[in-house]
Motif scaffolding. Structure first.
Motif: not given
Length: 135
Positions: A62-77
């Protein structure tokens, strides 16, 4: 594309931790503050009831999905907080290992916390994050 996040490891602190102790992002980075990712399915029900690893995995998904919707990925955390509804260290470690494995080499500063209760029925794990991206 260049990444905004720089992980910082301290030679002055213990090397036992499996993550960087600090991270930075340049002033021009866009910060993304994510609500806690919960172990909820598409219908809003709690998944993997009673299963710390299963709930941690859904939180990451679910975090991956929220990040993708915001234009980001796990590597941007740039940082995370893992909340686990348990007083047992082994439950915290089980949850942490799933999150840690998902981040791989991008071992962001993290806090792992045992809490008494979380917001949804049967919820055992929640994953908070902040990300930084260059637009």
């Amino acid at each position: 594309m260049p990444r905004a996040v720089t992980l910082i490891r301290s030679a002055s602190l213990s090397d036992v931790a499996e993550y960087a102790y600090a991270a930075t992002a340049p002033a021009e980075a866009r910060l993304i503050f994510l609500a806690g990712a919960c172990p909820l399915g598409g219908d809003g029900s709690t998944v993997a009831i009673g299963d710390y690893a299963g709930q941690a995995a859904r939180c990451v998904e679910n975090l991956r999905t929220a990040l993708a919707d915001a234009g980001a990925s796990l590597e941007d955390v740039i940082s995370t907080r893992v909340l686990v509804a348990s007083a047992r260290q082994e439950d915290l470690v089980t949850s942490w290992q799933v999150v840690r494995d998902a981040f791989g080499d991008h071992d962001v500063p993290s806090t792992l916390m045992g809490v008494t209760v979380l917001g949804y029925d049967d919820q055992l794990v929640e994953l908070e994050a902040v990300a930084a991206v260059l637009d």
